[in-house]
Design an enzyme around this catalytic site. Structure first.
Site, short mmCIF file in Angstrom:
data_model
loop_
_atom_site.label_atom_id
_atom_site.label_comp_id
_atom_site.label_asym_id
_atom_site.label_seq_id
_atom_site.Cartn_x
_atom_site.Cartn_y
_atom_site.Cartn_z
N SER A 165 24.71 20.82 9.27
CA SER A 165 24.64 21.97 9.01
C SER A 165 25.31 22.90 10.35
O SER A 165 26.58 23.10 10.42
CB SER A 165 23.67 22.79 8.55
OG SER A 165 23.23 22.68 7.18
N GLY A 166 24.70 23.15 11.54
CA GLY A 166 25.17 23.54 12.46
C GLY A 166 25.34 22.68 13.64
O GLY A 166 26.00 22.68 14.69
N GLY A 167 24.87 21.37 13.53
CA GLY A 167 25.04 20.17 14.58
C GLY A 167 24.37 20.38 15.80
O GLY A 167 24.79 19.71 16.63
N HIS A 168 23.31 21.20 15.74
CA HIS A 168 22.36 21.33 16.99
C HIS A 168 21.40 20.24 17.21
O HIS A 168 20.71 20.40 18.18
CB HIS A 168 21.74 22.71 16.96
CG HIS A 168 22.72 23.80 17.30
ND1 HIS A 168 23.99 23.96 16.95
CD2 HIS A 168 22.74 24.57 18.39
CE1 HIS A 168 24.59 24.95 17.28
NE2 HIS A 168 23.76 25.50 18.56
N SER B 39 22.24 14.20 12.97
CA SER B 39 23.01 14.77 11.80
C SER B 39 24.46 14.41 11.70
O SER B 39 25.13 14.54 10.78
CB SER B 39 22.92 16.38 12.00
OG SER B 39 23.62 16.78 13.03
N GLY C 4 20.78 25.57 7.68
CA GLY C 4 20.25 24.35 7.12
C GLY C 4 19.17 23.48 7.99
O GLY C 4 18.22 23.30 7.32
N ILE D 219 19.98 20.78 1.62
CA ILE D 219 19.72 22.31 1.09
C ILE D 219 20.91 23.13 1.04
O ILE D 219 21.85 22.80 1.98
CB ILE D 219 18.90 22.79 2.21
CG1 ILE D 219 17.40 21.86 2.08
CG2 ILE D 219 18.52 24.30 2.10
CD1 ILE D 219 16.56 21.88 3.29
N ASN E 18 12.34 20.58 15.45
CA ASN E 18 13.47 20.81 15.86
C ASN E 18 13.92 20.67 16.97
O ASN E 18 15.00 20.73 17.76
CB ASN E 18 13.43 22.56 15.68
CG ASN E 18 13.78 22.88 14.45
OD1 ASN E 18 14.51 22.30 13.51
ND2 ASN E 18 13.94 24.34 14.00
N TYR E 19 12.82 20.48 17.85
CA TYR E 19 13.46 19.72 19.39
C TYR E 19 13.53 18.17 19.27
O TYR E 19 12.74 17.40 19.97
CB TYR E 19 12.22 20.21 20.58
CG TYR E 19 12.44 21.48 20.76
CD1 TYR E 19 13.37 22.43 20.46
CD2 TYR E 19 11.32 22.11 21.42
CE1 TYR E 19 13.45 23.83 20.52
CE2 TYR E 19 11.33 23.43 21.82
CZ TYR E 19 12.27 24.39 21.42
OH TYR E 19 12.32 25.64 21.71
C1 LIG Z 1 21.10 25.32 22.46
C2 LIG Z 1 19.96 25.31 21.26
C3 LIG Z 1 19.00 26.37 21.14
C4 LIG Z 1 17.99 26.23 20.39
N1 LIG Z 1 17.01 27.06 20.30
C5 LIG Z 1 16.12 26.90 19.11
C6 LIG Z 1 14.93 28.09 19.07
O1 LIG Z 1 15.23 29.14 19.66
N2 LIG Z 1 14.12 27.83 17.93
C7 LIG Z 1 14.13 26.84 17.21
O2 LIG Z 1 13.44 26.72 16.28
N3 LIG Z 1 15.07 25.72 17.50
C8 LIG Z 1 16.07 25.80 18.46
N4 LIG Z 1 16.72 24.69 18.52
C9 LIG Z 1 16.61 23.54 17.80
C10 LIG Z 1 17.34 23.96 16.32
O3 LIG Z 1 16.63 24.64 15.59
C11 LIG Z 1 17.59 22.51 15.82
O4 LIG Z 1 18.41 21.63 16.37
C12 LIG Z 1 18.08 22.54 14.14
O5 LIG Z 1 17.68 21.51 13.39
C13 LIG Z 1 19.47 23.00 14.15
O6 LIG Z 1 19.83 23.05 13.01
P1 LIG Z 1 21.39 22.65 12.73
O7 LIG Z 1 21.71 22.99 11.44
O8 LIG Z 1 22.48 23.49 13.75
O9 LIG Z 1 21.47 21.18 12.98
P2 LIG Z 1 21.99 19.79 12.49
O10 LIG Z 1 22.30 19.07 13.59
O11 LIG Z 1 23.25 20.00 11.58
O12 LIG Z 1 20.90 19.31 11.56
C14 LIG Z 1 19.64 19.13 12.11
C15 LIG Z 1 18.83 18.07 11.23
O13 LIG Z 1 18.74 19.05 9.93
C16 LIG Z 1 19.36 18.18 8.93
N5 LIG Z 1 20.11 19.07 7.90
C17 LIG Z 1 20.95 19.95 8.50
N6 LIG Z 1 21.44 20.60 7.37
C18 LIG Z 1 20.86 20.35 6.38
C19 LIG Z 1 20.99 20.61 4.90
N7 LIG Z 1 21.68 21.51 4.71
N8 LIG Z 1 20.32 20.01 4.23
C20 LIG Z 1 19.33 19.11 4.66
N9 LIG Z 1 19.08 18.55 5.64
C21 LIG Z 1 19.97 19.29 6.67
C22 LIG Z 1 20.22 17.22 9.59
O14 LIG Z 1 20.55 16.12 8.64
C23 LIG Z 1 19.27 16.75 10.85
O15 LIG Z 1 18.32 15.97 10.57
C24 LIG Z 1 17.95 25.02 19.68
C25 LIG Z 1 18.87 24.08 19.55
C26 LIG Z 1 19.94 23.99 20.44
C27 LIG Z 1 20.88 23.13 20.69
#
Ligand SMILES: Cc1cc2nc3c(=O)[nH]c(=O)nc-3n(C[C@H](O)[C@H](O)[C@H](O)COP(=O)(O)OP(=O)(O)OC[C@H]3O[C@@H](n4cnc5c(N)ncnc54)[C@H](O)[C@@H]3O)c2cc1C
Ligand SMILES: *[C@@H]1O[C@H](CO)[C@@H](O)[C@H](O)[C@H]1NC(C)=O
Ligand SMILES: *[C@@H]1O[C@H](CO)[C@@H](O)[C@H](O)[C@H]1NC(C)=O
Ligand SMILES: *[C@@H]1O[C@H](CO)[C@@H](O)[C@H](O)[C@H]1NC(C)=O
Ligand SMILES: *[C@@H]1O[C@H](CO)[C@@H](O)[C@H](O)[C@H]1NC(C)=O
Length: 523
Positions: A102-105, A111, A174, A233, A466-467
């Protein structure tokens, strides 16, 4: 019996061999075409000029942006729920592992990279609709929207509503919400998942489900059990929370030479029990500062859901040692506090939250711990000494307490509630690639993690999903091992792990939705 096994082994060799050497001939693409029609702007193969740019667009950790990083056989970028349904059915028919982004974080790149040889990336960036209904106080937000976009649209619709999500605006909804997202309103309103009322998901059979049709077990699992184990999701529907028109922030910095250790020690006792409108994050960082040389800086960064005068009342009563003064603090709107926490300059317009590529990215590693008892003063001294010696690893301590103690640990998969005083993030960032450089930084952060063992929660040692931290355990060989899954699963979910396994076994018995740290099935 023996020959039966031999046939199976031969068959699986043949299958693996044929899928890896004749990718373009596998039925995945024709399967998709048959269901969707032309695949322009939906499917990318490695030879497409846009394959690498699309892959890189949401890579948020340079460690997984190298030529040797494992890359997907295909990237698919669905535009509709029907596309997602077709992708799941065709990928499953071809035994292609799906990585959902979703966001790649994801801190360890789960992901968009894989330890399996054949995988595809399903990128949700086209799913970013958001609608806010002030009357019923809910927002519908699609998985590929970023939390900053969500905050912006809530603010556009109402100046007294908000959502308790994370700090970094470019996180995808996501991953963030499915992993149990938290932010500076945690002590008052809990986690994001405590404020989710519905969701849309495509399951392993390609069915598009909502809360009612997926049932309460699956709906429970995707509120903190992690995306990627249960389905794709598409959206969450979230409950909005009341935010005052004026909130107050402050940032106070102290060096060791300015009595930082005394204040950090006090913070351990105060921050988790103080008025739940106040969230005081503590950053601890080794720095070099004249005339002291190498030292530690402790930064107390706060959000208070109220005005300056009320805040001073709270801190004077409950945390007088902080010595907070009127000149240290600033009143602002909730949306301005979102920008403040994301480190934007004063007077930055909220419109900046609509820029999906705000972040500067580099090489990072994160780890986490939970604390159930304060660290003794002598422990703090030795930890700070160790940090100075290592030189680069920092901490972010996030206080719990407040409403977190009132929500039972089994309400959502996220288990660290009552009894957990704070969560700590270990962080290390660097700018240049290279195997040796990476090894050095990873050693530093791992060494501090080992050093913290006597102080952190144990049996099992808690970790925040999430970490993402692959150091704590990885599920190899098709992610099918319950025993391997238990190693990281109990750290992330404590007593909720077994319920997640049971639900996973029912909704995805073949373990199609799997990754390095997914929920395993019962064998
Ligand atoms: C700079 C930074 C700051 C952060 N600050 C916080 C914070 O303040 N609070 C906090 O709680 N966390 C924080 N995080 C952690 C962040 O919440 C997680 O990295 C979270 O997973 C990011 O979601 P994403 O969609 O960007 O990640 P992605 O890398 O896209 O996905 C993360 C995981 O979720 C799965 N996933 C993604 N989208 C879906 C979907 N649509 N359906 C099913 N599975 C899916 C992926 O397969 C992977 O396993 C931070 C991360 C970074 C890099
Ligand atoms: C990935 O590499 C490309 C160059 O190939 C660069 O433009 C991009 O900023 C990099 N992203 C990250 C997160 O390192
Ligand atoms: C987003 O909303 C628009 C307008 O209602 C609609 O056309 C589009 O299909 C939606 N996108 C998704 C991914 O649902
Ligand atoms: C640190 O501050 C506390 C409270 O203000 C005080 O009691 C203590 O003596 C101070 N210690 C040092 C080393 O200044
Ligand atoms: C932002 O505002 C605060 C308080 O008004 C002020 O102390 C600070 O210097 C300002 N920062 C910038 C970069 O203008």
């Amino acid at each position: 019996m023996k020959s039966y096994h031999l046939v199976l082994i031969l068959l699986s060799f043949f299958f693996l061999h044929s899928t890896s050497s004749n990718l373009q001939q596998t039925p995945f693409i024709p399967c998709l075409q048959a269901k969707i029609g032309p695949l322009d702007s939906i499917l990318y193969v490695p030879s497409d000029p846009s394959y690498i740019p699309i892959l890189q667009e949401y890579i948020k950790n340079s460690r997984f942006n190298t030529t040797t990083t494992p890359k997907p056989n295909f990237i698919v970028t669905p535009h509709t729920g029907a596309h997602v349904q077709a992708i799941i059915i065709c990928a499953k028919a071809n035994n292609l592992q799906i990585k959902i982004r979703s966001g790649g974080h994801d801190y360890d790149g789960v992901s968009y990279t894989s330890i399996e040889p054949n995988f595809i990336v399903l990128d949700m960036f086209n799913f970013r609709n958001i609608s806010v209904d002030v009357g019923s106080r809910i927002a519908y937000v699609q998985a590929g929207a970023q939390v900053g976009e969500l905050y912006y649209h809530i603010w556009k619709a109402s100046k007294v509503l908000g959502f308790p999500g994370g700090v970094c605006p470019t996180m995808g909804v996501g991953g963030h919400i499915s992993g149990g997202g938290y932010g500076a309103m945690l002590r008052k309103f809990g986690l994001s998942v405590d404020n989710v009322v519905d969701a849309e998901l495509v399951d392993v059979n390609g069915r598009l489900l909502n809360r009612k049709s997926m049932g309460e077990d699956l709906f429970w699992a995707i509120r903190g059990g992690g995306g990627g184990s249960f389905g794709v999701i598409l959206s969450y529907t979230v409950k909005l929370v009341d935010v005052p028109e004026i909130v107050t922030v402050f940032r106070i910095e102290k060096l060791l030479e300015e009595n930082a250790t005394y204040l950090v020690n006090r913070w351990q006792y105060v921050a988790p029990i103080i008025d739940n409108h106040l969230f005081i994050r503590l950053l601890v960082q080794p720095i070099t500062r004249k005339p002291y040389g190498k030292t530690i800086r402790a930064s107390f960064i706060a959000l208070f859901l109220g005005n300056a005068q009320e805040l001073l009342g709270v801190t004077n009563n409950e945390f007088p040692e902080l010595g907070l003064k009127k000149t240290d603090i600033r009143e602002m709107s909730w949306i301005e506090s979102v920008l403040y926490w994301a480190n934007f300059d004063n007077n930055t317009s909220p419109e900046i939250l609509l820029n999906r590529h705000l972040d500067t990215v580099g090489f990072v590693k994160r780890k986490s711990d939970y604390f159930q008892t304060p660290i003794p003063k002598t422990g703090l001294d030795s930890i700070f000494k160790k940090m100075i010696e290592l030189g680069k690893v920092g901490f972010a301590w996030n206080p719990y307490g407040g409403v977190m103690t009132q929500i039972p640990a089994s309400t959502t998969p996220f288990p660290h509630r009552a009894g957990f005083l704070w969560k700590m993030q270990y962080s290390i960032n660097w700018k240049d690639g290279g195997v040796e450089t990476e090894k050095n930084y990873l050693n530093q952060i791992r060494s501090l993690y080992d050093f913290m063992t006597p102080y952190a929660s144990n049996s099992p040692r808690g970790t925040f999903l999430n970490y993402r931290d692959l150091d704590i355990g990885v599920n190899h060989n098709g992610a099918n091992s319950y025993e391997e899954g238990k190693v990281y699963g109990e750290k992330y979910f404590l007593g909720n792990f077994d319920r997640l396994v049971e639900i996973k076994t029912v909704v995805d018995p073949q373990n199609f939705f799997r990754n390095e740290q997914s929920i395993p099935i019962l064998k």
